[in-house]
Design a protein around this motif. Structure first.
Motif, PDB file in Angstrom:
ATOM      1  N   LYS A  36       1.147  -1.306   0.246  1.00 24.92           N
ATOM      2  CA  LYS A  36       0.185   0.007  -0.131  1.00 24.92           C
ATOM      3  C   LYS A  36       0.761   0.855  -0.363  1.00 24.92           C
ATOM      4  CE  LYS A  36      -2.215   1.392   3.348  1.00 24.92           C
ATOM      5  NZ  LYS A  36      -2.032   1.527   5.025  1.00 24.92           N
ATOM      6  N   ASP A  37       1.792   1.561   1.214  1.00 21.08           N
ATOM      7  CA  ASP A  37       2.731   2.628   0.903  1.00 21.08           C
ATOM      8  C   ASP A  37       3.339   2.785  -0.312  1.00 21.08           C
ATOM      9  OD1 ASP A  37       1.991   2.889   3.082  1.00 21.08           O
ATOM     10  OD2 ASP A  37       3.456   2.085   4.436  1.00 21.08           O
ATOM     11  N   CYS A  38       4.019   1.836  -1.124  1.00 25.43           N
ATOM     12  CA  CYS A  38       4.887   1.762  -2.462  1.00 25.43           C
ATOM     13  C   CYS A  38       3.510   1.993  -3.685  1.00 25.43           C
ATOM     14  CB  CYS A  38       5.183   0.281  -2.728  1.00 25.43           C
ATOM     15  SG  CYS A  38       5.905   0.221  -4.276  1.00 25.43           S
ATOM     16  N   MET A  39       2.652   1.938  -3.265  1.00 27.25           N
ATOM     17  CA  MET A  39       1.489   1.889  -4.407  1.00 27.25           C
ATOM     18  C   MET A  39       0.898   3.554  -3.938  1.00 27.25           C
ATOM     19  SD  MET A  39       1.252   0.082  -6.696  1.00 27.25           S
ATOM     20  CE  MET A  39       0.359   0.818  -7.630  1.00 27.25           C
ATOM     21  N   SER A  40       1.275   3.774  -2.898  1.00 29.21           N
ATOM     22  CA  SER A  40       0.957   5.036  -2.573  1.00 29.21           C
ATOM     23  C   SER A  40       1.619   6.390  -3.131  1.00 29.21           C
ATOM     24  CB  SER A  40       0.546   5.942  -1.026  1.00 29.21           C
ATOM     25  OG  SER A  40       0.521   6.646  -0.987  1.00 29.21           O
ATOM     26  N   ALA A  41       2.765   5.960  -2.655  1.00 35.91           N
ATOM     27  CA  ALA A  41       4.515   6.534  -3.623  1.00 35.91           C
ATOM     28  C   ALA A  41       3.875   6.519  -4.874  1.00 35.91           C
ATOM     29  CB  ALA A  41       5.751   6.420  -3.144  1.00 35.91           C
ATOM     30  N   MET A  42       3.717   5.418  -5.887  1.00 34.35           N
ATOM     31  CA  MET A  42       3.869   5.366  -7.127  1.00 34.35           C
ATOM     32  C   MET A  42       2.423   6.487  -7.734  1.00 34.35           C
ATOM     33  SD  MET A  42       4.047   1.956  -8.034  1.00 34.35           S
ATOM     34  CE  MET A  42       4.306   1.330 -10.170  1.00 34.35           C
ATOM     35  N   ASN A  43       2.107   6.140  -7.352  1.00 38.84           N
ATOM     36  CA  ASN A  43       0.271   7.188  -7.363  1.00 38.84           C
ATOM     37  C   ASN A  43       0.839   9.247  -7.186  1.00 38.84           C
ATOM     38  OD1 ASN A  43      -1.207   5.737  -8.119  1.00 38.84           O
ATOM     39  ND2 ASN A  43      -1.711   5.449  -6.379  1.00 38.84           N
ATOM     40  N   ARG A  44       1.711   9.569  -5.908  1.00 35.71           N
ATOM     41  CA  ARG A  44       2.059  11.042  -6.364  1.00 35.71           C
ATOM     42  C   ARG A  44       3.288  10.699  -6.877  1.00 35.71           C
ATOM     43  NH1 ARG A  44       2.672   9.455  -0.234  1.00 35.71           N
ATOM     44  NH2 ARG A  44       4.632   8.791  -0.861  1.00 35.71           N
ATOM     45  N   ILE A  45       4.188  10.376  -7.291  1.00 32.86           N
ATOM     46  CA  ILE A  45       4.926  10.699  -8.520  1.00 32.86           C
ATOM     47  C   ILE A  45       4.565  10.637  -9.573  1.00 32.86           C
ATOM     48  CG2 ILE A  45       7.149   9.192  -9.762  1.00 32.86           C
ATOM     49  CD1 ILE A  45       8.138   8.008  -6.590  1.00 32.86           C
ATOM     50  N   ALA A  46       3.198   9.756  -9.674  1.00 30.74           N
ATOM     51  CA  ALA A  46       2.060   9.693 -11.320  1.00 30.74           C
ATOM     52  C   ALA A  46       2.090  11.514 -11.174  1.00 30.74           C
ATOM     53  CB  ALA A  46       1.520   9.040 -11.205  1.00 30.74           C
ATOM     54  N   ALA A  51       2.472  16.241 -14.922  1.00 33.40           N
ATOM     55  CA  ALA A  51       3.028  17.556 -14.178  1.00 33.40           C
ATOM     56  C   ALA A  51       4.132  18.100 -15.514  1.00 33.40           C
ATOM     57  CB  ALA A  51       3.546  18.422 -13.040  1.00 33.40           C
ATOM     58  N   LEU A  52       5.439  17.240 -15.386  1.00 32.48           N
ATOM     59  CA  LEU A  52       6.803  17.360 -15.874  1.00 32.48           C
ATOM     60  C   LEU A  52       6.499  17.194 -17.514  1.00 32.48           C
ATOM     61  CD1 LEU A  52       9.378  16.607 -13.200  1.00 32.48           C
ATOM     62  CD2 LEU A  52       8.525  19.055 -14.176  1.00 32.48           C
ATOM     63  N   ASN A  53       5.526  16.429 -17.813  1.00 31.59           N
ATOM     64  CA  ASN A  53       5.702  15.451 -19.361  1.00 31.59           C
ATOM     65  C   ASN A  53       6.566  14.914 -18.847  1.00 31.59           C
ATOM     66  OD1 ASN A  53       3.920  14.660 -21.250  1.00 31.59           O
ATOM     67  ND2 ASN A  53       5.001  16.447 -22.811  1.00 31.59           N
ATOM     68  N   HIS A  54       7.168  13.805 -18.211  1.00 27.97           N
ATOM     69  CA  HIS A  54       8.163  13.157 -18.551  1.00 27.97           C
ATOM     70  C   HIS A  54       7.564  12.097 -17.123  1.00 27.97           C
ATOM     71  CE1 HIS A  54      12.644  12.093 -19.327  1.00 27.97           C
ATOM     72  NE2 HIS A  54      12.523  12.894 -18.277  1.00 27.97           N
ATOM     73  N   HIS A  55       8.135  10.674 -18.395  1.00 29.27           N
ATOM     74  CA  HIS A  55       7.476   9.642 -17.420  1.00 29.27           C
ATOM     75  C   HIS A  55       8.706   8.190 -17.538  1.00 29.27           C
ATOM     76  CE1 HIS A  55       3.608  11.476 -19.302  1.00 29.27           C
ATOM     77  NE2 HIS A  55       3.324  11.618 -18.164  1.00 29.27           N
ATOM     78  N   LEU A  84      13.413  15.406 -12.474  1.00 30.37           N
ATOM     79  CA  LEU A  84      12.182  14.547 -12.035  1.00 30.37           C
ATOM     80  C   LEU A  84      12.761  13.702 -10.750  1.00 30.37           C
ATOM     81  CD1 LEU A  84       9.388  13.002 -12.232  1.00 30.37           C
ATOM     82  CD2 LEU A  84      10.355  11.696 -13.817  1.00 30.37           C
ATOM     83  N   ALA A  85      14.037  13.145 -11.184  1.00 33.49           N
ATOM     84  CA  ALA A  85      15.290  12.403 -10.129  1.00 33.49           C
ATOM     85  C   ALA A  85      14.819  13.241  -8.816  1.00 33.49           C
ATOM     86  CB  ALA A  85      16.084  12.512  -9.845  1.00 33.49           C
ATOM     87  N   LYS A  86      14.877  14.876  -8.302  1.00 34.36           N
ATOM     88  CA  LYS A  86      15.012  15.476  -7.222  1.00 34.36           C
ATOM     89  C   LYS A  86      13.195  15.786  -6.587  1.00 34.36           C
ATOM     90  CE  LYS A  86      18.835  18.430  -8.836  1.00 34.36           C
ATOM     91  NZ  LYS A  86      19.093  19.861  -9.094  1.00 34.36           N
ATOM     92  N   ALA A  87      12.468  15.904  -7.597  1.00 31.91           N
ATOM     93  CA  ALA A  87      10.630  15.657  -7.314  1.00 31.91           C
ATOM     94  C   ALA A  87      10.080  14.108  -6.496  1.00 31.91           C
ATOM     95  CB  ALA A  87      10.447  15.797  -8.365  1.00 31.91           C
ATOM     96  N   ILE A  88      11.352  13.194  -7.343  1.00 32.34           N
ATOM     97  CA  ILE A  88      10.859  12.202  -6.694  1.00 32.34           C
ATOM     98  C   ILE A  88      11.086  11.451  -5.004  1.00 32.34           C
ATOM     99  CG2 ILE A  88      11.502   9.276  -6.651  1.00 32.34           C
ATOM    100  CD1 ILE A  88      11.383   9.748 -10.299  1.00 32.34           C
ATOM    101  N   ASN A  89      12.512  12.030  -5.400  1.00 35.25           N
ATOM    102  CA  ASN A  89      13.446  12.498  -3.676  1.00 35.25           C
ATOM    103  C   ASN A  89      13.029  13.182  -2.667  1.00 35.25           C
ATOM    104  OD1 ASN A  89      14.896  10.656  -4.773  1.00 35.25           O
ATOM    105  ND2 ASN A  89      16.941  11.726  -3.854  1.00 35.25           N
ATOM    106  N   LYS A  90      12.104  13.974  -2.751  1.00 38.47           N
ATOM    107  CA  LYS A  90      10.946  14.588  -2.254  1.00 38.47           C
ATOM    108  C   LYS A  90       9.880  13.808  -1.445  1.00 38.47           C
ATOM    109  CE  LYS A  90      12.813  19.469  -3.627  1.00 38.47           C
ATOM    110  NZ  LYS A  90      12.384  20.841  -3.649  1.00 38.47           N
TER     111      LYS A  90
END
Length: 96
Positions: A36-46, A51-55, A84-90
């Protein structure tokens, strides 16, 4: 967007916690307490990806998430991948 040189990438990686560079891409992985925590993070990253149009290229196996970032149009790593990597880390709250 122009492809960064290996030198530029390695300099930027010095300031980016838990990411590696190989095979013309940035790579990281995260382990969460549960699925559940993993999927939650994936959804936030999505949302950030949209927003960045980069996947990312990513895979999920229960509580682990493997992420690969590259800019296919540039055939390698660009500033957008680092953004995107910096945003993911945040989002995942990677600590320095």
């Amino acid at each position: 967007m122009k492809k960064l040189t290996d030198f530029e990438i390695n300099r930027k990686l010095e300031k980016l916690q838990d990411w590696d560079y190989y095979d013309d891409a940035l790579h990281t992985d995260f382990e969460f307490d549960n699925f559940k925590d993993c999927m939650s993070a994936m959804n936030r990253i999505a949302f950030e990806c949209e927003a960045l149009n980069h996947h990312p290229e990513w895979t999920n196996n229960y509580n682990t998430l493997d992420i690969k970032l590259t800019t296919h149009d540039a055939e390698g790593v660009t500033k957008l991948d680092f953004k995107l990597a910096k945003a993911i880390n945040k989002i995942v709250e990677v600590e320095d």
